[in-house]
Motif scaffolding. Structure first.
Motif, PDB file in Angstrom:
ATOM      1  N   LYS A 271       0.813  -1.225   0.000  1.00 44.06           N
ATOM      2  CA  LYS A 271       0.000   0.000   0.000  1.00 44.06           C
ATOM      3  C   LYS A 271       0.851   1.281   0.000  1.00 44.06           C
ATOM      4  N   LYS A 275      -0.014   5.244  -0.964  1.00 41.60           N
ATOM      5  CA  LYS A 275       0.085   6.237   0.130  1.00 41.60           C
ATOM      6  C   LYS A 275       0.931   7.418  -0.297  1.00 41.60           C
ATOM      7  N   GLN A 281      -4.092   9.411  -3.740  1.00 42.35           N
ATOM      8  CA  GLN A 281      -4.793   9.986  -2.587  1.00 42.35           C
ATOM      9  C   GLN A 281      -6.005  10.792  -3.053  1.00 42.35           C
ATOM     10  N   LYS A 290     -11.469   5.500   2.537  1.00 39.64           N
ATOM     11  CA  LYS A 290     -10.698   5.961   3.696  1.00 39.64           C
ATOM     12  C   LYS A 290      -9.316   5.319   3.804  1.00 39.64           C
ATOM     13  N   THR A 291      -9.203   4.079   3.365  1.00 40.05           N
ATOM     14  CA  THR A 291      -7.909   3.398   3.491  1.00 40.05           C
ATOM     15  C   THR A 291      -7.465   2.858   2.135  1.00 40.05           C
ATOM     16  N   GLU A 292      -6.178   2.523   2.072  1.00 42.18           N
ATOM     17  CA  GLU A 292      -5.655   1.946   0.826  1.00 42.18           C
ATOM     18  C   GLU A 292      -6.249   0.559   0.580  1.00 42.18           C
ATOM     19  N   SER A 293      -6.636  -0.139   1.658  1.00 44.78           N
ATOM     20  CA  SER A 293      -7.316  -1.433   1.471  1.00 44.78           C
ATOM     21  C   SER A 293      -8.650  -1.223   0.760  1.00 44.78           C
ATOM     22  N   GLU A 294      -9.316  -0.138   1.120  1.00 42.01           N
ATOM     23  CA  GLU A 294     -10.572   0.163   0.423  1.00 42.01           C
ATOM     24  C   GLU A 294     -10.306   0.488  -1.044  1.00 42.01           C
ATOM     25  N   GLN A 322      -9.501  -7.968   1.138  1.00 47.00           N
ATOM     26  CA  GLN A 322      -9.170  -6.703   1.810  1.00 47.00           C
ATOM     27  C   GLN A 322     -10.134  -5.592   1.411  1.00 47.00           C
ATOM     28  N   GLY A 323     -10.646  -4.906   2.399  1.00 47.47           N
ATOM     29  CA  GLY A 323     -11.523  -3.763   2.133  1.00 47.47           C
ATOM     30  C   GLY A 323     -12.886  -4.164   1.598  1.00 47.47           C
TER      31      GLY A 323
END
Ligand code: NAG
Length: 470
Positions: A271, A275, A281, A290-294, A322-323
Motif C-alpha cells: 500500500k 500512500k 490519494q 478511507k484506506t488503501e485497502s478500500e 481486503q476492504g
C-alpha cells in the motif's frame, strides 16, 4: 491420441449410443446415467466400454483405461477385467504454471496439459503476466511484448546484484499460439483460466507504459530480482487511463479464452505506493475511500463489473478480501486457509491452494538436489491435505469448489525442472481432489506410485529418483 501415439496397434473406436461392438473400445453416451460427472468402465473378453452422460466423463474414463494398460510398448496388451463406476469429489481440480518468471514454450505447455489430463485435472491456471515478463500478445499495446517480455538476466537472485547473469531473457505467446493451446486443452476437457495480474506485480507493464504507474516519470525496468513486491514499486495507479488500459487488455483476453473465469490476480499490493502518490490519494478522496485497502477493493470491484458485463466471473488471490469482497468473486486461498474460510462464510466460491501444502515450487525434500524456494512442501503433506477446512459447517463447505497446486517458476528455469517439481506431487493432488476422502491410504499410494514411475520412465518424464529408494 494417447493410445495411437504410444502403442502401435490399430485402434477400433466406436461411438454408437447404447450399442457395444465386439472387439472394440466403445465410447457410449448413455442417457440413463444420471450424473454427467460419472462414468463407467467395463473390460470384458468381448469389448471395452466407457459410458457416461457426458463427453467429459467419458474422456476421464479413458484416462482410467490408460492407467490399466501394462507399462510396455510391445504387444499383446493385457488389461484386467474390471467394472468401475467413478466420479470426482471436487468440481475444480486445478494446476497452475507461472510462465513469467521463466518462460515455457508452447510445446512444453502442451505436454503440461497432457500431464494434467492424465490425472483428470480439469483447470489449468496460466499465470501470464508478472513483474518479470509479460507473456501474451495484446494487439492494442504492442510495447507489452516488445519491451515487457524481456529482461536482463536469465538466472537471477533475490537481491539486486546477486547472481544475475545479465543475459537477455524472455519470450511471449502470440494470439495464434494462445488459440492453439486453448484448442489443445479443450480437446482434453481442460479449461484454461488466464491470469492478468493487477493492481500489483506489474513491473513489466510499467516498463512498457510508465504512464500507468504511480511514478509516471520513472524509468521502470522489467524485474531482475525475485521476491521484490514491497521493495520495488510495481503497482498500477488507479486512474481512468489505467482502467481503460486494463479493460482493453481483458477484452482481448476474453475474446481469446472461452473460460467463464478470468483470474485478475490481486495479491501482494503493497500500500506504500498509493500512500505516497498524490494522485492516488486524490482518487481515494473523490471516491470516499478511507484506506488503501478500500482502494484495493474499489480497484477489484471496478474490474469485476467490467468482467461481469462480458458474462464472465473473476477469480482473485485471497487479498481481494481486503476492504470488502467484490460481489461475485471467487477467492483463491494461498496464505493458508483463512481466505477460503472467509470466502465460504460469505457464500463465495473458494479454491484452496494454501502455500505450505500446495506450492510445488517449494522443496519436496529437506535438502533439494538443486536451488529451490526456501520452504518445504513434501509429498506426504500434499497427500494429507484436506481441502475442506474443519472450521466450516456442511452448508459453508459447499462453497469449497476444489483445490489447486501452484508452480511458481523463480527457480524453475527449464521443463525438466518443472517436471521434477511437479511429479509426483501432482499424483497426490489429483488423488485428493478426485477420490473419496475415506479411500486415502498413503502406504497404498506409495505402492501404486511405483507403477506410475515406470509409466513416467516410459514417457520420459523427469522426477526425483530419491522416491525410488524406499
Ligand atoms: C508469492 C507470490 C508469487 C510468488 C510466490 C513464490 C502468490 C499469490 N504470490 O509471494 O508471485 O511467485 O509467492 O512462492 O503466491
Amino acid at each position: 491420441n494417447y493410445l495411437r501415439k504410444n502403442y502401435s496397434f490399430e485402434l477400433k473406436l466406436s461411438r454408437i449410443p447404447d450399442v457395444n461392438r465386439i472387439n472394440a473400445i466403445n465410447l457410449i453416451i448413455a442417457k440413463k446415467i444420471s450424473s454427467s460427472k460419472e462414468y463407467n468402465l467395463s473390460v470384458t473378453n468381448k469389448s471395452i466400454n466407457v459410458g457416461s452422460a457426458s463427453d467429459t466423463a467419458i474422456f476421464q474414463g479413458i484416462q482410467t483405461l490408460i492407467q490399466l494398460l501394462p507399462i510396455t510398448k510391445s504387444l499383446p496388451l493385457q488389461i484386467p477385467w474390471v467394472s468401475i463406476i467413478d466420479y470426482p469429489r471436487f468440481d475444480y481440480r486445478g494446476m497452475h504454471l507461472d510462465v513469467s518468471r521463466h518462460f515455457f514454450d508452447v510445446a512444453f505447455v502442451k505436454k503440461y496439459l497432457d500431464y494434467l489430463a492424465l490425472h483428470k485435472m480439469n483447470y489449468f491456471h496460466w499465470h501470464l503476466t508478472d513483474d518479470h515478463g509479460w507473456r501474451i500478445e495484446i494487439k492494442k499495446y504492442p510495447k507489452l511484448t516488445e519491451t515487457g517480455s524481456w529482461r536482463n538476466g536469465s538466472i537471477i537472485g533475490l537481491y539486486p546484484g546477486t547472481g544475475n547473469d545479465g543475459i537477455r531473457y524472455g519470450g511471449y505467446y502470440t494470439q495464434e499460439q494462445i488459440k492453439d493451446v486453448i484448442d489443445y486443452a479443450a480437446k482434453r476437457f481442460i479449461t484454461i483460466i488466464p491470469e492478468i495480474e493487477m493492481p500489483a506485480h506489474n513491473l513489466a507493464t510499467l516498463a512498457s507504459y510508465s504512464e500507468l504507474g504511480t511514478e509516471p516519470n520513472k524509468k521502470y525496468e522489467v524485474a531482475q530480482t525475485w521476491g521484490i513486491f514491497n521493495k520495488f514499486n510495481n503497482v498500477l495507479q488507479p486512474t481512468d487511463t489505467t482502467f481503460k488500459f486494463l479493460e482493453n487488455v481483458l477484452t482481448e483476453v476474453m475474446d481469446l479464452f472461452p473460460s467463464p473465469y478470468i483470474h485478475i490476480g490481486g495479491d501482494e499490493a503493497a500500500k506504500t505506493w498509493w500512500k505516497q502518490s498524490a494522485v492516488s490519494q486524490q482518487i481515494m478522496k473523490a471516491n470516499g475511500l478511507k484506506t488503501e485497502s478500500e482502494l484495493q477493493s474499489y480497484f477489484i470491484r471496478r474490474m469485476e463489473k467490467f468482467v461481469n458485463s462480458k458474462g464472465k466471473t473473476i477469480i482473485g488471490w485471497n487479498e481481494i478480501l481486503q476492504g470488502g469482497l467484490a460481489p461475485n468473486a471467487v477467492v483463491m486461498s494461498w496464505q493458508g486457509e483463512k481466505g477460503g474460510i472467509e470466502a465460504a462464510k460469505q457464500k463465495h466460491k473458494a479454491i484452496m491452494t494454501p502455500e505450505m501444502k500446495m506450492y510445488f515450487n517449494h522443496a519436496q525434500f529437506a535438502k533439494e538436489d538443486s536451488l529451490t524456494a526456501n520452504k518445504v512442501s513434501p509429498l506426504l503433506d500434499v497427500y494429507n491435505y484436506e481441502p475442506i477446512p474443519v472450521e466450516l459447517n456442511t452448508e459453508q463447505a459447499k462453497y469449497i469448489w476444489g483445490g489447486q497446486g501452484c508452480l511458481w517458476s523463480e527457480y524453475i528455469t527449464n521443463p525438466a525442472k518443472a517436471e521434477y517439481m511437479l511429479f509426483p506431487r501432482l499424483d497426490a493432488l489429483s488423488e485428493i481432489l478426485w477420490s473419496p476422502k475415506e479411500k486415502r491410504n498413503y502406504p497404498d499410494f506409495l505402492k501404486r506410485l511405483k507403477t506410475q514411475f515406470k509409466r513416467y520412465d516410459l514417457m520420459g518424464i523427469t522426477y526425483s529418483k530419491r522416491y525410488l529408494d524406499n
